[in-house]
Design a protein around this motif. Structure first.
Motif, PDB file in Angstrom:
ATOM      1  N   ALA A  44       0.832  -1.210   0.000  1.00  0.00           N
ATOM      2  CA  ALA A  44       0.000   0.000   0.000  1.00  0.00           C
ATOM      3  C   ALA A  44       0.864   1.256   0.000  1.00  0.00           C
ATOM      4  O   ALA A  44       0.529   2.254  -0.646  1.00  0.00           O
ATOM      5  CB  ALA A  44      -0.922  -0.012   1.225  1.00  0.00           C
ATOM      6  N   GLY A  47       1.943   1.935  -3.352  1.00  0.00           N
ATOM      7  CA  GLY A  47       0.855   2.559  -4.083  1.00  0.00           C
ATOM      8  C   GLY A  47       0.751   4.052  -3.834  1.00  0.00           C
ATOM      9  O   GLY A  47       0.478   4.837  -4.750  1.00  0.00           O
ATOM     10  N   LEU A  48       0.955   4.447  -2.584  1.00  0.00           N
ATOM     11  CA  LEU A  48       0.916   5.877  -2.260  1.00  0.00           C
ATOM     12  C   LEU A  48       2.032   6.627  -2.997  1.00  0.00           C
ATOM     13  O   LEU A  48       1.828   7.747  -3.490  1.00  0.00           O
ATOM     14  CB  LEU A  48       1.037   6.078  -0.756  1.00  0.00           C
ATOM     15  CG  LEU A  48      -0.163   5.614   0.082  1.00  0.00           C
ATOM     16  CD1 LEU A  48       0.141   5.751   1.570  1.00  0.00           C
ATOM     17  CD2 LEU A  48      -1.416   6.419  -0.281  1.00  0.00           C
ATOM     18  N   TRP A  50       3.405   5.592  -5.820  1.00  0.00           N
ATOM     19  CA  TRP A  50       2.998   5.544  -7.230  1.00  0.00           C
ATOM     20  C   TRP A  50       2.007   6.667  -7.530  1.00  0.00           C
ATOM     21  O   TRP A  50       2.153   7.412  -8.497  1.00  0.00           O
ATOM     22  CB  TRP A  50       2.377   4.182  -7.531  1.00  0.00           C
ATOM     23  CG  TRP A  50       1.803   4.027  -8.914  1.00  0.00           C
ATOM     24  CD1 TRP A  50       0.651   4.582  -9.401  1.00  0.00           C
ATOM     25  CD2 TRP A  50       2.340   3.250  -9.999  1.00  0.00           C
ATOM     26  NE1 TRP A  50       0.425   4.202 -10.700  1.00  0.00           N
ATOM     27  CE2 TRP A  50       1.442   3.389 -11.092  1.00  0.00           C
ATOM     28  CE3 TRP A  50       3.471   2.449 -10.145  1.00  0.00           C
ATOM     29  CZ2 TRP A  50       1.664   2.745 -12.303  1.00  0.00           C
ATOM     30  CZ3 TRP A  50       3.678   1.809 -11.360  1.00  0.00           C
ATOM     31  CH2 TRP A  50       2.799   1.969 -12.413  1.00  0.00           C
ATOM     32  N   GLY A  51       0.994   6.780  -6.676  1.00  0.00           N
ATOM     33  CA  GLY A  51      -0.025   7.795  -6.881  1.00  0.00           C
ATOM     34  C   GLY A  51       0.526   9.204  -6.782  1.00  0.00           C
ATOM     35  O   GLY A  51       0.134  10.099  -7.536  1.00  0.00           O
ATOM     36  N   LEU A  57      -3.613  10.274  -7.083  1.00  0.00           N
ATOM     37  CA  LEU A  57      -4.246   9.894  -5.816  1.00  0.00           C
ATOM     38  C   LEU A  57      -5.679  10.431  -5.716  1.00  0.00           C
ATOM     39  O   LEU A  57      -6.557   9.774  -5.138  1.00  0.00           O
ATOM     40  CB  LEU A  57      -3.414  10.398  -4.633  1.00  0.00           C
ATOM     41  CG  LEU A  57      -2.124   9.630  -4.325  1.00  0.00           C
ATOM     42  CD1 LEU A  57      -1.351  10.305  -3.193  1.00  0.00           C
ATOM     43  CD2 LEU A  57      -2.441   8.180  -3.963  1.00  0.00           C
ATOM     44  N   VAL A 177      -4.068   3.451  -9.982  1.00  0.00           N
ATOM     45  CA  VAL A 177      -3.794   3.823  -8.595  1.00  0.00           C
ATOM     46  C   VAL A 177      -4.788   3.178  -7.636  1.00  0.00           C
ATOM     47  O   VAL A 177      -4.537   3.085  -6.427  1.00  0.00           O
ATOM     48  CB  VAL A 177      -3.815   5.366  -8.444  1.00  0.00           C
ATOM     49  CG1 VAL A 177      -5.236   5.909  -8.572  1.00  0.00           C
ATOM     50  CG2 VAL A 177      -3.171   5.802  -7.133  1.00  0.00           C
ATOM     51  N   THR A 180      -3.811   0.669  -4.940  1.00  0.00           N
ATOM     52  CA  THR A 180      -3.371   1.099  -3.606  1.00  0.00           C
ATOM     53  C   THR A 180      -4.407   0.731  -2.554  1.00  0.00           C
ATOM     54  O   THR A 180      -4.074   0.217  -1.471  1.00  0.00           O
ATOM     55  CB  THR A 180      -3.160   2.627  -3.574  1.00  0.00           C
ATOM     56  OG1 THR A 180      -2.238   2.984  -4.602  1.00  0.00           O
ATOM     57  CG2 THR A 180      -2.625   3.075  -2.225  1.00  0.00           C
ATOM     58  N   CYS A 183      -4.556  -3.041  -1.925  1.00  0.00           N
ATOM     59  CA  CYS A 183      -3.482  -3.484  -1.042  1.00  0.00           C
ATOM     60  C   CYS A 183      -3.779  -3.127   0.414  1.00  0.00           C
ATOM     61  O   CYS A 183      -3.614  -3.962   1.320  1.00  0.00           O
ATOM     62  CB  CYS A 183      -2.153  -2.871  -1.460  1.00  0.00           C
ATOM     63  SG  CYS A 183      -1.477  -3.501  -3.021  1.00  0.00           S
ATOM     64  N   ALA A 184      -4.218  -1.888   0.645  1.00  0.00           N
ATOM     65  CA  ALA A 184      -4.505  -1.453   2.012  1.00  0.00           C
ATOM     66  C   ALA A 184      -5.641  -2.268   2.619  1.00  0.00           C
ATOM     67  O   ALA A 184      -5.564  -2.709   3.776  1.00  0.00           O
ATOM     68  CB  ALA A 184      -4.858   0.039   2.009  1.00  0.00           C
ATOM     69  N   GLY A 220       3.771  -5.715  -4.391  1.00  0.00           N
ATOM     70  CA  GLY A 220       3.691  -4.257  -4.432  1.00  0.00           C
ATOM     71  C   GLY A 220       3.671  -3.760  -5.864  1.00  0.00           C
ATOM     72  O   GLY A 220       2.629  -3.737  -6.514  1.00  0.00           O
ATOM     73  N   PHE A 224       0.736  -3.064  -9.873  1.00  0.00           N
ATOM     74  CA  PHE A 224       0.499  -1.839 -10.626  1.00  0.00           C
ATOM     75  C   PHE A 224       0.865  -2.025 -12.102  1.00  0.00           C
ATOM     76  O   PHE A 224       0.116  -1.612 -12.990  1.00  0.00           O
ATOM     77  CB  PHE A 224       1.276  -0.681 -10.004  1.00  0.00           C
ATOM     78  CG  PHE A 224       0.790  -0.330  -8.625  1.00  0.00           C
ATOM     79  CD1 PHE A 224      -0.199   0.628  -8.446  1.00  0.00           C
ATOM     80  CD2 PHE A 224       1.290  -0.973  -7.505  1.00  0.00           C
ATOM     81  CE1 PHE A 224      -0.673   0.939  -7.186  1.00  0.00           C
ATOM     82  CE2 PHE A 224       0.817  -0.678  -6.238  1.00  0.00           C
ATOM     83  CZ  PHE A 224      -0.170   0.289  -6.080  1.00  0.00           C
TER      84      PHE A 224
END
Length: 294
Positions: A44, A47-48, A50-51, A57, A177, A180, A183-184, A220, A224
């Motif tokens: 996650a 992902g943050l 990435w965003g 985001l 995105v 993310t 994952c979270a 991870g 994506f």
């Protein structure tokens, strides 16, 4: 991004997933749901990042809850089953059974709008399946009920991931995105199941490194780039080319001393590469014969 570039981007996930089995083995004896909670928490965070880097985001608010539900179920279901399978059965054999998902993707994707399932796709998938079967049949004999339970869980893995991948194609307009949140949510869900059903075990120093490696790569970034591949690339070619994953995964396990080398691997490699070549040829023929808009 072009279809070819998206397909190549998706294949990066296959390379990352070749490390999934060996890193999972190195996290032992951490129980499956605890492992999923820890690794997906790291995923996650990926992902943050990435965003933040892509400036997407803010798009998370536009994604329907149904999409989040499907994505979370796919990631949670696959990895809960996969981690459990590798705890119960020999990692090489269990991992190879789980890697039947490329065959299912190639076959199921032929049902998607705009996709054509050619004989070359079926033949390529069959060769890849034969290669995976050769490795399993040529592997070590295993006794005990636990191993067979592990194999059954690994088979369920294949259905979970192929279903998730094909459904992802139907959500082509959903931003990458969104993974993310998948994952979270998977981390939170896994943590809850862990607290109820498992005893917490502190990872070793090697285990912590393996957990970090899983969260950064196979659990991870891989999701994506895979999302881009299945939504914008050639999903049939990706599915069949993914047969490289069990070969690469097995080679990594052998080099790491976690599984013995067998001659079945050499024959399986030829079958898998041949299957990927057939599928690539079939996909190329599909593109050539497709009508041009104008």
């Amino acid at each position: 991004m072009t279809r070819k570039a998206a397909t190549l981007t998706g294949f990066v996930a296959v390379l990352l997933w070749s490390l999934l089995a060996v890193l999972t083995v190195l996290t032992s004896p951490v129980p499956p749901f605890q492992l999923a909670a820890l690794t997906f928490a790291v995923g996650a965070m990926v992902g943050l990042i990435w965003g933040g880097m892509t400036g997407t985001l803010g798009l998370l608010r536009t994604v329907p809850l149904s999409v989040y539900a499907v994505g979370t179920l796919g990631l949670f279901g696959y990895h809960a089953l996969y981690f459990s399978a590798l705890r119960l059965a020999p990692p090489a054999e269990a991992g190879l059974i789980a890697y039947l998902w490329p065959l299912l993707i190639v076959l199921l994707s032929g049902l998607l709008p705009g996709e054509v399932l050619r004989r070359g796709h079926v033949a390529g998938a069959a060769l890849g399946f034969a290669g995976a079967a050769l490795i399993i049949l040529g592997g070590r004999g295993v006794a005990g009920t636990g191993a067979f339970v592990g194999y059954a869980l690994a088979l369920l893995c294949a259905f979970f991931w192929s279903g998730y991948s094909v459904l992802s194609r139907r959500f082509g307009a959903v931003p990458t995105v969104s993974v993310t949140v998948f994952c979270a949510a998977t981390a939170v869900l896994s943590g809850g199941v862990h607290m109820v059903t498992e005893v917490t075990i502190a990872p070793t120093a090697t285990g912590w490194l393996a957990i970090a490696g899983l969260g950064l790569g196979p659990v991870g970034l891989a999701f994506f780039v895979w999302d881009i591949g299945v939504k914008r690339g050639d999903i049939q070619l990706l599915g069949t080319a993914s047969y490289a994953a069990p070969v690469l995964s097995t080679i990594v396990l052998v080099l790491a001393g976690q599984s013995p080398f067998t001659w079945a691997l050499a024959g399986a490699t030829l079958l898998i590469v041949g299957g990927a070549a057939l599928a690539a040829r079939a996909s190329a023929a599909t593109r050539v014969s497709a009508p041009t808009g104008g």
